[in-house]
Design a protein around this motif. Structure first.
Motif, PDB file in Angstrom:
ATOM      1  N   GLY A 134       0.791  -1.221   0.000  1.00  0.00           N
ATOM      2  CA  GLY A 134       0.000   0.000   0.000  1.00  0.00           C
ATOM      3  C   GLY A 134       0.824   1.272   0.000  1.00  0.00           C
ATOM      4  N   LEU A 135       2.025   1.216  -0.579  1.00  0.00           N
ATOM      5  CA  LEU A 135       2.926   2.368  -0.600  1.00  0.00           C
ATOM      6  C   LEU A 135       2.970   2.995  -1.986  1.00  0.00           C
ATOM      7  CD1 LEU A 135       5.922   0.718   1.292  1.00  0.00           C
ATOM      8  CD2 LEU A 135       4.234   2.273   2.281  1.00  0.00           C
ATOM      9  N   ARG A 136       3.226   4.285  -2.011  1.00  0.00           N
ATOM     10  CA  ARG A 136       3.468   4.979  -3.267  1.00  0.00           C
ATOM     11  C   ARG A 136       4.977   5.007  -3.493  1.00  0.00           C
ATOM     12  NH1 ARG A 136       1.337   8.860  -6.726  1.00  0.00           N
ATOM     13  NH2 ARG A 136       2.837  10.420  -7.472  1.00  0.00           N
ATOM     14  N   LEU A 137       5.413   4.629  -4.690  1.00  0.00           N
ATOM     15  CA  LEU A 137       6.837   4.592  -5.014  1.00  0.00           C
ATOM     16  C   LEU A 137       7.092   5.504  -6.200  1.00  0.00           C
ATOM     17  CD1 LEU A 137       9.645   3.237  -4.560  1.00  0.00           C
ATOM     18  CD2 LEU A 137       8.938   1.503  -6.219  1.00  0.00           C
ATOM     19  N   GLU A 138       8.085   6.388  -6.068  1.00  0.00           N
ATOM     20  CA  GLU A 138       8.360   7.325  -7.146  1.00  0.00           C
ATOM     21  C   GLU A 138       9.836   7.689  -7.179  1.00  0.00           C
ATOM     22  OE1 GLU A 138       5.793  10.556  -6.043  1.00  0.00           O
ATOM     23  OE2 GLU A 138       7.353  11.541  -4.846  1.00  0.00           O
ATOM     24  N   ALA A 139      10.263   8.198  -8.330  1.00  0.00           N
ATOM     25  CA  ALA A 139      11.620   8.721  -8.493  1.00  0.00           C
ATOM     26  C   ALA A 139      11.509  10.193  -8.861  1.00  0.00           C
ATOM     27  CB  ALA A 139      12.365   7.955  -9.576  1.00  0.00           C
ATOM     28  N   ARG A 140      12.373  11.010  -8.293  1.00  0.00           N
ATOM     29  CA  ARG A 140      12.332  12.451  -8.541  1.00  0.00           C
ATOM     30  C   ARG A 140      13.742  12.929  -8.887  1.00  0.00           C
ATOM     31  NH1 ARG A 140       9.456  16.036  -4.086  1.00  0.00           N
ATOM     32  NH2 ARG A 140       7.730  14.732  -4.842  1.00  0.00           N
ATOM     33  N   VAL A 141      13.864  13.594 -10.032  1.00  0.00           N
ATOM     34  CA  VAL A 141      15.156  14.099 -10.501  1.00  0.00           C
ATOM     35  C   VAL A 141      15.154  15.619 -10.392  1.00  0.00           C
ATOM     36  CG1 VAL A 141      16.760  14.219 -12.442  1.00  0.00           C
ATOM     37  CG2 VAL A 141      15.406  12.147 -12.069  1.00  0.00           C
ATOM     38  N   GLY A 142      16.155  16.164  -9.723  1.00  0.00           N
ATOM     39  CA  GLY A 142      16.237  17.601  -9.501  1.00  0.00           C
ATOM     40  C   GLY A 142      16.706  18.357 -10.730  1.00  0.00           C
ATOM     41  N   PRO A 143      16.586  19.678 -10.702  1.00  0.00           N
ATOM     42  CA  PRO A 143      17.023  20.497 -11.834  1.00  0.00           C
ATOM     43  C   PRO A 143      18.534  20.413 -12.032  1.00  0.00           C
ATOM     44  CG  PRO A 143      16.486  21.869  -9.932  1.00  0.00           C
ATOM     45  CD  PRO A 143      16.041  20.490  -9.596  1.00  0.00           C
ATOM     46  N   GLY A 144      18.930  20.422 -13.288  1.00  0.00           N
ATOM     47  CA  GLY A 144      20.353  20.408 -13.603  1.00  0.00           C
ATOM     48  C   GLY A 144      20.990  19.039 -13.642  1.00  0.00           C
ATOM     49  N   VAL A 145      20.224  17.988 -13.338  1.00  0.00           N
ATOM     50  CA  VAL A 145      20.779  16.633 -13.386  1.00  0.00           C
ATOM     51  C   VAL A 145      20.786  16.162 -14.842  1.00  0.00           C
ATOM     52  CG1 VAL A 145      20.477  14.230 -12.691  1.00  0.00           C
ATOM     53  CG2 VAL A 145      19.995  16.068 -11.068  1.00  0.00           C
ATOM     54  N   PRO A 146      21.941  15.812 -15.391  1.00  0.00           N
ATOM     55  CA  PRO A 146      21.993  15.386 -16.797  1.00  0.00           C
ATOM     56  C   PRO A 146      21.299  14.045 -17.007  1.00  0.00           C
ATOM     57  CG  PRO A 146      24.136  15.105 -15.750  1.00  0.00           C
ATOM     58  CD  PRO A 146      23.281  15.833 -14.766  1.00  0.00           C
ATOM     59  N   ALA A 147      20.697  13.886 -18.180  1.00  0.00           N
ATOM     60  CA  ALA A 147      20.004  12.635 -18.493  1.00  0.00           C
ATOM     61  C   ALA A 147      20.990  11.520 -18.814  1.00  0.00           C
ATOM     62  CB  ALA A 147      19.042  12.842 -19.662  1.00  0.00           C
ATOM     63  N   TYR A 169      10.171  -1.800   5.284  1.00  0.00           N
ATOM     64  CA  TYR A 169       9.879  -1.375   6.651  1.00  0.00           C
ATOM     65  C   TYR A 169       8.857  -0.242   6.757  1.00  0.00           C
ATOM     66  CZ  TYR A 169      13.649  -4.361   8.230  1.00  0.00           C
ATOM     67  OH  TYR A 169      14.423  -5.459   8.506  1.00  0.00           O
ATOM     68  N   ALA A 170       8.639   0.516   5.685  1.00  0.00           N
ATOM     69  CA  ALA A 170       7.626   1.573   5.751  1.00  0.00           C
ATOM     70  C   ALA A 170       6.235   0.937   5.729  1.00  0.00           C
ATOM     71  CB  ALA A 170       7.788   2.536   4.578  1.00  0.00           C
ATOM     72  N   ASP A 171       5.341   1.439   6.564  1.00  0.00           N
ATOM     73  CA  ASP A 171       3.996   0.865   6.595  1.00  0.00           C
ATOM     74  C   ASP A 171       2.942   1.814   6.039  1.00  0.00           C
ATOM     75  OD1 ASP A 171       3.982   2.734   8.582  1.00  0.00           O
ATOM     76  OD2 ASP A 171       3.572   1.341  10.219  1.00  0.00           O
ATOM     77  N   HIS A 172       3.374   2.994   5.561  1.00  0.00           N
ATOM     78  CA  HIS A 172       2.424   3.920   4.953  1.00  0.00           C
ATOM     79  C   HIS A 172       3.200   4.980   4.174  1.00  0.00           C
ATOM     80  CE1 HIS A 172       3.692   6.185   8.511  1.00  0.00           C
ATOM     81  NE2 HIS A 172       3.325   7.275   7.847  1.00  0.00           N
ATOM     82  N   GLY A 173       2.479   5.738   3.367  1.00  0.00           N
ATOM     83  CA  GLY A 173       3.075   6.899   2.716  1.00  0.00           C
ATOM     84  C   GLY A 173       3.828   6.584   1.440  1.00  0.00           C
ATOM     85  N   THR A 174       4.893   7.350   1.210  1.00  0.00           N
ATOM     86  CA  THR A 174       5.631   7.327  -0.048  1.00  0.00           C
ATOM     87  C   THR A 174       7.085   6.948   0.174  1.00  0.00           C
ATOM     88  OG1 THR A 174       4.213   9.060  -0.979  1.00  0.00           O
ATOM     89  CG2 THR A 174       6.347   8.729  -2.034  1.00  0.00           C
ATOM     90  N   VAL A 175       7.610   6.144  -0.729  1.00  0.00           N
ATOM     91  CA  VAL A 175       9.047   5.884  -0.809  1.00  0.00           C
ATOM     92  C   VAL A 175       9.534   6.585  -2.070  1.00  0.00           C
ATOM     93  CG1 VAL A 175      10.848   4.155  -1.110  1.00  0.00           C
ATOM     94  CG2 VAL A 175       8.915   3.690   0.415  1.00  0.00           C
ATOM     95  N   ARG A 176      10.500   7.469  -1.906  1.00  0.00           N
ATOM     96  CA  ARG A 176      10.942   8.296  -3.030  1.00  0.00           C
ATOM     97  C   ARG A 176      12.454   8.180  -3.226  1.00  0.00           C
ATOM     98  NH1 ARG A 176       8.623  12.343  -1.432  1.00  0.00           N
ATOM     99  NH2 ARG A 176      10.311  13.457  -0.384  1.00  0.00           N
ATOM    100  N   ILE A 177      12.852   7.941  -4.471  1.00  0.00           N
ATOM    101  CA  ILE A 177      14.264   7.927  -4.845  1.00  0.00           C
ATOM    102  C   ILE A 177      14.577   9.280  -5.470  1.00  0.00           C
ATOM    103  CG2 ILE A 177      16.041   6.778  -6.221  1.00  0.00           C
ATOM    104  CD1 ILE A 177      14.142   4.303  -6.243  1.00  0.00           C
ATOM    105  N   GLU A 178      15.473  10.028  -4.856  1.00  0.00           N
ATOM    106  CA  GLU A 178      15.783  11.378  -5.315  1.00  0.00           C
ATOM    107  C   GLU A 178      17.201  11.456  -5.878  1.00  0.00           C
ATOM    108  OE1 GLU A 178      15.284  13.946  -1.977  1.00  0.00           O
ATOM    109  OE2 GLU A 178      13.090  13.818  -1.987  1.00  0.00           O
ATOM    110  N   VAL A 179      17.352  12.270  -6.913  1.00  0.00           N
ATOM    111  CA  VAL A 179      18.670  12.548  -7.484  1.00  0.00           C
ATOM    112  C   VAL A 179      18.800  14.057  -7.621  1.00  0.00           C
ATOM    113  CG1 VAL A 179      20.315  12.008  -9.310  1.00  0.00           C
ATOM    114  CG2 VAL A 179      18.399  10.459  -8.877  1.00  0.00           C
ATOM    115  N   ARG A 180      19.893  14.597  -7.117  1.00  0.00           N
ATOM    116  CA  ARG A 180      20.109  16.034  -7.242  1.00  0.00           C
ATOM    117  C   ARG A 180      21.595  16.310  -7.419  1.00  0.00           C
ATOM    118  NH1 ARG A 180      19.121  18.103  -0.982  1.00  0.00           N
ATOM    119  NH2 ARG A 180      21.050  17.259  -0.118  1.00  0.00           N
TER     120      ARG A 180
END
Length: 203
Positions: free
Chosen positions: A105-118, A141-152
């Motif tokens: 029941g978790l939301r999983l997403e990836a977020r790339v910050g400005p200026g990060v080359p493709a 281990y998370a039981d609620h909410g969002t798991v987010r992979i961030e790159v900056r």
């Protein structure tokens, strides 16, 4: 402690030898399971084949990790330097983890910050290995909410772009005392008496 370390020494070459020889039959098992999945099967049989493939893939990953550990201890672990596409890399990473995240029941997403080359140059296999461990634990281990992979991007140092990868979740977290013991064998980052996923404290 030095005696224990010396006693464990001879076991390491043996471990490397055994795990290396285990890869061929595991790859064969995984390949046969994938071929079997492409044959006419009913839904129950498809579930059995998927379970076999998942178990073989998990065991193969463990064997490869043991080989990496042996190479690392011998000073022979080399990082690759290849071009890869960051958006494609992150999309595949999220795809691998999404089924378990959805099951919990978790939301999983990836977020790339400005200026990060493709386009990046580095070792995508090792980067995937690290992020799968971090994000996989977050999902576990998370039981609620969002798991987010961030790159900056980090402050630049000359012509090289420095990136920071971070996994953010809404799990139970760790106390300062636990963080200090985190890299000791058999230490877990959660209260042993608390309910939650079991673990050996070695991952």
């Amino acid at each position: 402690m030095p005696r224990a370390a010396d006693a464990a020494g001879p076991e390491r070459p043996f471990l490397a030898f055994v795990t290396h020889d285990m890869r061929d039959p595991l790859n064969a098992l995984l390949g046969m399971a994938r071929l079997l999945a492409e044959t006419p099967l009913d839904e129950e049989q498809k579930g059995y084949v998927a379970a076999i493939a998942d178990a073989a893939d998990t065991l193969l990953t463990l064997v490869n990790d043991l080989l990496d550990l042996s190479r690392l201890e011998a000073g022979q672990l080399e990082l690759a330097s290849v071009d890869f596409d960051l958006p494609v890399f992150l999309d595949r990473l999220v795809t691998m983890l999404r089924p378990e995240a959805q099951r919990r029941g978790l939301r999983l997403e990836a977020r790339v910050g400005p200026g990060v080359p493709a386009r990046l140059r580095g070792d995508p296999a090792r980067l995937r290995q690290v992020l799968l461990n971090l994000a996989g634990n977050a999902v576990k281990y998370a039981d609620h909410g969002t798991v987010r992979i961030e790159v900056r991007t980090e402050p630049e140092a000359g012509p090289v772009v420095h990136l920071r990868f971070r996994v953010v979740d809404e799990g139970p977290g760790m106390s300062a005392g636990t963080v200090q013991r985190l890299f000791e064998p058999w230490t877990r980052g959660v209260d042993e008496a608390a309910e939650g996923p079991a673990g050996s404290g070695l991952g």
